[in-house]
Design a protein around this motif. Structure first.
Motif, PDB file in Angstrom:
ATOM      1  N   LEU A 111       0.861  -1.188   0.000  1.00 26.11           N
ATOM      2  CA  LEU A 111       0.000   0.000   0.000  1.00 26.11           C
ATOM      3  C   LEU A 111       0.889   1.226   0.000  1.00 26.11           C
ATOM      4  O   LEU A 111       1.974   1.211   0.576  1.00 26.11           O
ATOM      5  CB  LEU A 111      -0.862   0.022   1.269  1.00 26.11           C
ATOM      6  N   PHE A 140       0.293   5.657   0.076  1.00 21.20           N
ATOM      7  CA  PHE A 140      -0.573   6.833  -0.021  1.00 21.20           C
ATOM      8  C   PHE A 140       0.088   7.895  -0.858  1.00 21.20           C
ATOM      9  O   PHE A 140       1.327   8.002  -0.903  1.00 21.20           O
ATOM     10  CB  PHE A 140      -0.794   7.435   1.379  1.00 21.20           C
ATOM     11  N   LEU A 173      -4.773   6.276  -2.824  1.00 19.39           N
ATOM     12  CA  LEU A 173      -4.036   5.177  -2.196  1.00 19.39           C
ATOM     13  C   LEU A 173      -3.756   4.148  -3.273  1.00 19.39           C
ATOM     14  O   LEU A 173      -4.657   3.729  -4.000  1.00 19.39           O
ATOM     15  CB  LEU A 173      -4.890   4.551  -1.074  1.00 19.39           C
ATOM     16  N   SER A 204      -2.606   0.349  -4.202  1.00 20.40           N
ATOM     17  CA  SER A 204      -2.477  -0.961  -3.579  1.00 20.40           C
ATOM     18  C   SER A 204      -1.997  -1.963  -4.619  1.00 20.40           C
ATOM     19  O   SER A 204      -2.457  -1.962  -5.763  1.00 20.40           O
ATOM     20  CB  SER A 204      -3.821  -1.413  -2.997  1.00 20.40           C
ATOM     21  N   SER A 259      -0.562   7.764   5.801  1.00 20.04           N
ATOM     22  CA  SER A 259      -0.693   8.818   4.782  1.00 20.04           C
ATOM     23  C   SER A 259       0.059  10.052   5.250  1.00 20.04           C
ATOM     24  O   SER A 259       0.362  10.200   6.427  1.00 20.04           O
ATOM     25  CB  SER A 259      -2.162   9.154   4.572  1.00 20.04           C
TER      26      SER A 259
END
Lengths: 369, 829
Positions: free
Chosen positions: A63, A65, A77, A79, A341
């Motif tokens: 992941l 951000f 975001l 992924s 984030s």
């Protein structure tokens, strides 16, 4: 594909996702939030996720951000999942904006942005690192590097100057780490351990600089449980610390305090510090309830850190003293990655966790400073 | 010689003998004898002492002493006559005193003679005697006389004690006499050394004869206990003494050599000392060579490790002898690697040979190893093979240790053999033999240290800096800790009480378990199922019975998917639970699988283990404490409600009695353990007979009577246990009969583990089958067995079996039979 929003009304006990505990929440609900929490045994129950993003239909491995942009930019975001797709989630609508397919349906296990959210780097099990151009709705791979590395070691990036990046990745040789400059792809050096040393494969890497413009250093965790500090420009090992019995699965480093943390497949977290002589020393260890840590991330403000556990749980600690703060038990399979984030407004900052149960959970924790 | 004194002495002796004769006849006291004795003594000293006497004078002196001994007490002037014996030729004196001990008559009484003999010994005449013997030998004395004298010296304690019976003075006890003799030998050796230094030749062979004869009489401990320490001391720096010592042993006649050499080897404090004492005896003397290189090493095995170390160290200390050391090693390895030796010789001997091999290896030098590397390798391979084949764990381990040691010796840099075995005292001792260095090596530990140092240095990447960081102990944070003291406190922790160890939910139904075990990819679930299975089976006997055979099949084939702690045990417990829950079908299945194709030996042995454990559980009443509850749900009990109510009735009555009875004593009444039927007796046959069926029919992969004798051994032991547990079962007689047949066909099996099992079978048979039935139904078989065990025949187990445990078990069986006989005799009368 759509993201489902967690219901937050009174009936949540009946409709909550599997893995959370409604009954305890109901008991705890009448308590006034802060004051009581100092009384032993009366602490607040752990929070529920703010959102859950579903629909990748594959286990999530990484992941990242990108939320720091100016106003018209929407926070997103990225992924990477096991089926080789990179999803770009819009954090306002909680829907997938784009799905990028660049790794031949082989698992993607590292995604990083280079500068803004338009320049993306991804690493997959097809042994390639791809550089993407996502500006103006494009979804094209501009360049790629073939690593020939068969492991799961995520690459690490550090910005040297505007538009110049240094990237460390595990190389073809079993114990080797290769350092490249991007986007030129020129090889800076290859870091090999001494002849006869049995470190095993590199498992996790962290490139960092003491201050902008100073010599880049690399921390690498190896299969034999040791962490080595490399001087990248000289290609020389500066210090070795054997801090685990099992492979080091993940590490993160705080260059301000010159302290780092590593997790392995054991039950122990290890915090180590780097002194002026550039020697690594064990600072503290922390015993966990269940074995296995797949990812560790320190929040950019260096206040807390999160770990992704094989026991399906996300653990939050205070970074300074490693004070355990929360155990988030939402996922129903091993958690693979955790990421914070970098919203400009601290109150909006999020934690995202991706799991083998194909869900990404978003959490808002300790956002009041 | 003293020629002029000769006639004078002769005359005096004649007169003295005559005077004694007269005095004896006259029964009176007279000056005659006293004067005559005085004259004899002075003439003797004038002639130059007893050593100077010639053949003739000796004969005369003998006659004189003999008449002195025969003379009555009054005729012997006190003091003078003793001096005659002490100063006369010691050989004659000893001979005549011994004669006097036995003779009855007016002369010397036995007690007087014994006292005289004691004085003779105490005043050091023994050494004079030995010295005299040496002189005679040097001048070619008559061998018969020598032999007679030797006999007298060595057998003196026996002789005296025979004559004196209970009144033997302690000085003649062997434990006192032989040290005395040892001291005398030392004195003589001293004299010999003196005369050698004086430039005179000397014969030592008489002393060697004495030593040899004493040793062959089994008195090594006494005499060498005196000799060895002193000789060790003397030979340290004196080469004349060393040569004397070498000669002393070399001159021992062949027939006594073994005893002497063995005595020295056992008593020398170290191999260097032994080398000083024996010299190159083994090279010169064939007999000694045979004893040292063959007999002690290959034929005997009772010696201690120290003896082995002495002996092999001795061989290694001289270049001439090193050739022997290599030959010895080859022969030892040949024995070690011979499969027949491994099968037929007792484990103690094999341990002994292994020790000898390891000590040999410790003495070998690099070039020598180089020269015979190939041979070492071949014999190691042979030996490992037949040791690993053995069914005795001790022998297997022995093979592994020795093979590891050989391989570490021959491959100094390449990869070495490494086995997995449990450490125990024996293996540690064995390995210490290998690293132990010969005593002459100056700095034994240096090369090893050096290597480990290097290995240590190769490990760290940054040698200087990481010395400290290698330590995993946390370094306490210094000054910054204070600044950070309250740093995390603004972050309030959430409730973390739910953070417990992760538990995978195991299936709750037996059928789910089967599903998980056969098809599931979920490793965690699989693990949880394996862990939960046993308790699940025990809690749900009815559900288990529905699928028992299927479950048994799955469990039998269950392989370890992940690394679970104690997987083998978990699986076994589940198997036992299935078998006890539904004994008949499951035992039928398991026993049929024991003899079917495509199983590994491990699985077959698992089957046997499970059968034994289940039989134990079924037959053991106390185990029913827990699972008894499940009985209540058994349909059998539900069908017969009478059972239940009768229990209630009993309880109610008991309570009534209790309430109406006043007890005066407060002692707690002893509660008898609840009795329950032996559940094994009804199913014993199902466990037992199928196992006996096919043992003589080899399959392509499984040959019980051939190379799979380990499984055969386990099978035999299993049968023994089943037989024992079947006590009081109806089928026990039939079982016993079948078992005896089985034992009879296998009685000459070469593997001692199998034989042990057979003997246990007989023991359990004798214990389980009622005595009357034993005699009524299987008299003949029993008699046959008895004769095999050793009551009547010569080919018996009790004495001839090479394995100590087998001999013990056979003896125990015979005792059991004896008891049985007594019991039967007692009953009818």
């Amino acid at each position: 594909m759509r993201a489902s929003r967690r219901p937050r009304d009174v009936t949540r006990g009946a409709r909550r996702p599997p893995g959370s505990r409604g009954d305890r929440r109901i008991i705890a609900a009448p308590l006034p939030p802060r004051r009581r929490s100092f009384i032993a045994g009366m602490a607040l129950p752990p929070p529920d996720p703010q959102f859950v993003l579903r629909g990748t239909s594959a286990a999530i491995h990484t992941l990242h951000f990108s939320c720091g942009g100016q106003e018209p930019d929407l926070p997103v975001l990225f992924s990477g999942s096991e089926n080789g797709l990179i999803h770009v989630w819009n954090l306002k609508t909680h829907r997938v904006d784009t799905a990028l397919d660049g790794h031949g349906r082989k698992s993607v296990y590292c995604v990083e942005t280079m500068g803004g959210k338009d320049r993306l780097l991804s690493q997959g099990r097809d042994q390639r690192i791809c550089l993407w151009d996502l500006a103006e709705g494009r979804t094209s791979v501009t360049d790629s590097v073939c690593t020939e590395h068969v492991g799961f070691c995520r690459c690490s990036l550090v910005q040297l100057a505007q538009g110049r990046w240094l990237m460390a990745t595990a190389a073809k040789g079993l114990q080797e780490v290769q350092v490249l400059e991007l986007p030129s792809k020129t090889s800076v050096c290859t870091l090999k351990p001494e002849v006869g040393a049995k470190l095993g494969m590199p498992m996790c890497l962290k490139l960092w600089q003491l201050s902008c413009g100073s010599q880049p250093l690399l921390l690498a965790g190896y299969e034999d449980g040791s962490v080595i500090l490399w001087n990248v420009t000289m290609g020389k090992a500066l210090s070795q610390l054997i801090c685990h019995q099992e492979p080091v699965m993940s590490l993160d480093f705080d260059s301000e305090r010159t302290k780092g943390i590593s997790g392995s497949s054991e039950k122990v977290l290890c915090i180590w510090s780097l002194n002026e002589q550039q020697n690594l020393q064990v600072y503290k260890t922390h015993e966990l309830v269940n074995a296995g840590i797949s990812d560790i991330t320190i929040r950019p403000d260096k206040k807390i850190l999160a770990t992704a556990g094989w026991d399906h749980r996300i653990r939050i600690f205070g970074w300074k003293k490693l004070k355990p703060l929360a155990v988030l038990d939402y996922h129903t399979a091993a958690v693979h990655c955790v990421s914070f984030s970098e919203h400009r407004n601290p109150r909006e900052r999020l934690l995202a966790a991706g799991s083998r149960d194909q869900r990404i959970s978003l959490w808002s924790l300790y956002t009041q400073s | 010689m003293a020629a002029p004194a000769g006639p004078e002495l002769e005359r005096v002796l004649r007169e003295a003998a005559a005077a004694l004769g007269r005095a004896g006849a006259a029964e009176g006291t007279g000056q005659g004898p006293a004067a005559a004795l005085g004259a004899v003594l002075s003439a003797l000293s004038a002639a130059g002492g007893p050593a100077a006497l010639g053949e003739r004078e000796r004969a005369q002196f003998g006659a004189f002493l003999r008449s002195l001994a025969r003379a009555p007490g009054a005729a012997r002037p006190d003091g003078e006559w003793q001096r005659c014996f002490l100063e006369g030729p010691p050989g004659l004196a000893l001979c005549i005193l011994l004669e006097a001990l036995g003779s009855a008559g007016p002369g010397l009484a036995p007690r007087e003679a014994a006292a005289m003999l004691e004085r003779f010994l105490r005043e050091g005449r023994l050494s004079a005697l030995l010295w005299d013997g040496c002189q005679q030998q040097a001048h070619g004395g008559c061998p018969e006389q020598q032999d007679a004298l030797l006999n007298r010296i060595v057998c003196l304690p026996e002789h005296v004690s025979n004559k004196l019976q209970g009144e033997n003075p302690p000085v003649f006890f062997p434990q006192n006499y032989f040290p005395l003799l040892g001291a005398a030998v030392l004195q003589v050796l001293q004299m010999i050394s003196d005369s050698l230094r004086g430039g005179l030749d000397c014969s030592i062979s008489f002393v060697s004869h004495v030593l040899g004869k004493v040793c062959i009489h089994g008195r090594q401990k006494e005499i060498l206990g005196v000799l060895v320490p002193r000789l060790t001391e003397l030979t340290k720096s004196d080469c004349i003494w060393q040569r004397i010592c070498w000669r002393l042993v070399e001159c021992v006649p062949e027939r006594w050599m073994e005893a002497v050499v063995l005595g020295f080897v056992q008593r020398a404090p170290g191999s260097d000392v032994l080398s000083r004492l024996l010299g190159n005896l083994v090279v010169k003397n064939k007999k000694a060579q045979f004893v040292v290189t063959q007999k002690v090493l290959l034929l005997q095995y009772g010696h201690t490790t120290a003896v082995l170390q002495n002996l092999l160290g001795y061989l290694s200390l001289d270049s001439l002898r090193r050739a022997l050391l290599l030959r010895v090693l080859q022969e030892l390895l040949e024995t070690w690697g011979s499969s027949s030796a491994v099968k037929h010789s007792p484990p103690e001997q094999q341990l002994y040979i292994s020790k000898a091999i390891l000590i040999c290896l410790s003495h070998l030098k690099e070039p020598e190893i180089e020269s015979c590397r190939q041979e070492l390798l071949t014999s190691m391979m042979e030996g490992v093979k037949c040791h690993l084949d053995s069914s005795l764990p001790q022998l297997r381990r022995l093979g592994m240790v020795v093979a590891e040691s050989i391989s570490s010796k021959i491959n100094t840099e390449g990869p070495v053999l490494k086995f997995e075995y449990e450490e125990d005292d024996e293996t540690r001792e064995l390995r210490s033999l290998l690293v132990q260095t010969p005593p002459l090596c100056v700095v034994p530990s240096l090369p090893g240290d050096d290597r480990s140092e290097k290995a240590g240095a190769a490990l760290p990447l940054v040698p200087e800096s990481n010395k400290k960081s290698q330590t995993a102990a946390p370094v306490m944070p210094d000054k910054e800790s204070d600044a950070e003291l309250d740093s995390d406190d603004d972050l309030v922790p959430y409730d973390m009480s739910e953070d417990k160890e992760l538990k995978i939910k195991a299936p709750v139904y037996i059928r789910d378990c089967i599903e998980v075990l056969t098809g599931s990819e979920d490793v965690d679930k699989w693990e949880a199922t394996v862990k939960a299975l046993e308790s699940l089976i025990r809690r749900n006997p009815a559900a288990t019975r529905e699928v028992s055979v299927e479950l048994a099949k799955i469990l039998l084939h269950l392989e370890e998917k992940t690394c679970i702690e104690g997987f083998v045990e978990l699986r076994q417990r589940a198997q036992v639970a299935v078998l006890t829950t539904d004994p008949i079908p499951v035992s039928k299945y398991l026993t049929s699988q024991f003899y079917s194709l495509n199983y590994s030996l491990r699985q077959r042995m698992d089957i046997l283990d499970v059968l034994v454990l289940a039989a134990q559980e079924l037959s053991c009443p106390k185990f029913h404490g827990k699972p008894k509850h499940s009985d209540a749900q058994k349909p059998r009990i539900q069908l017969l409600p009478g059972n239940d109510s009768s229990k209630d009735w009993r309880r109610i009555v008991d309570e009534r009695i209790k309430s109406k009875t006043r007890r005066f004593a407060t002692r707690q009444c002893h509660v008898e353990p609840a009795s329950s039927p032996n559940q094994f007796s009804s199913v014993a046959g199902h466990f037992f007979f199928p196992l006996l069926q096919h043992f003589d029919r080899p399959l392509t992969t499984f040959d019980l009577l051939g190379e799979d004798h380990l499984v055969l051994g386990r099978l035999v032991h299993t049968l023994a246990v089943l037989m024992y547990l079947a006590v009081n079962a109806v089928a026990v007689t039939a079982m016993g009969k079948a078992l005896l047949e089985f034992v009879w066909t296998l009685r000459f099996h070469t593997d001692s583990y199998v034989r042990q099992g057979l003997l246990s079978c007989i023991s359990s048979l004798l214990l389980s089958v009622p005595a009357e039935l034993l005699l009524a139904d299987m008299t003949e078989e029993l008699l046959e067995t008895q004769s095999w065990l050793g009551a009547a025949s010569f080919a018996d187990m009790v004495e001839k079996d090479p394995d100590g445990d087998c001999r013990r078990l056979a003896l125990q069986n015979l005792l059991l039979m004896e008891n049985l006989k007594k019991k039967l005799e007692a009953v009818p009368s």
